[in-house]
Enzyme design. Structure first.
Site: not given
Ligand code: RB5
Length: 154
Positions: A15-16, A72-75, A77, A105-106, A116, A139-140, A143
């Site tokens: 995303d942006h 995305c910003g945090t990963g 979402g 493992h996964n 971000r 073993r994985h 699971r």
């Molecule tokens: C967008 O502003 C932000 O919510 C998205 O990039 C992400 O961090 C969502 O989890």
């Protein structure tokens, strides 16, 4: 979506909040001669991350791509959206240890990072580790089998 000729091809989307990081990773993957399907977004205009996340995770879920990358910003979402899809094991890895273990493992088939949260150099190292670390199986596998029915039964 038709499957790419190269089974190692990677579908990537963001995303942006992570366009710059996505472009860096696309360039890095192409420098390794890995085929990349960059589904965007391509500008910093705001988009809704589930639209991109569903596109990438849907392609991996359907078997069109074996591996994907979502940013995305945090990963957060993107990882939530991706893991709603059958056969997808999306791992949010903003550190190297998690990236290695997500493969060992996964058997993570989608790597998720936060544009971000981490810098370009660490993100590139995480991609390298995720690309080159094999799944341990053993073993994985027992699971992973408890996640959901195998592909043929859905
Ligand atoms: C967008 O502003 C932000 O919510 C998205 O990039 C992400 O961090 C969502 O989890």
């Amino acid at each position: 979506m038709s499957a790419p000729a190269d089974p190692t091809a990677i579908i990537i989307g963001c995303d942006h909040g992570a366009v710059t990081l996505k472009n860096i990773i696309v360039d890095f993957l192409r420098s390794l001669e890995i085929e990349v399907n960059d589904v965007g977004t391509h500008t910093t205009d705001a988009v809704d991350y589930p639209d991109i996340g569903n596109q990438v995770a849907g392609s991996v879920s359907a078997g069109a791509y074996q591996r994907g990358i979502l940013l995305c910003g945090t990963g957060l979402g993107m990882s939530m959206v991706a893991n709603k899809h059958p056969h997808v094991r999306a791992a949010l890895c903003n550190d190297l240890f998690s990236a290695q273990l997500s493969r060992l493992h996964n058997d993570a088939n989608i790597l998720v990072m936060g544009g971000r949260v981490i810098g370009d150099v660490l993100a590139t190292e995480i991609v390298k580790a995720w690309l080159h670390t094999p799944y341990e199986g053993g073993r994985h596998q027992r699971r992973l089998a408890k996640f959901a029915p195998p592909r043929s039964e859905t």
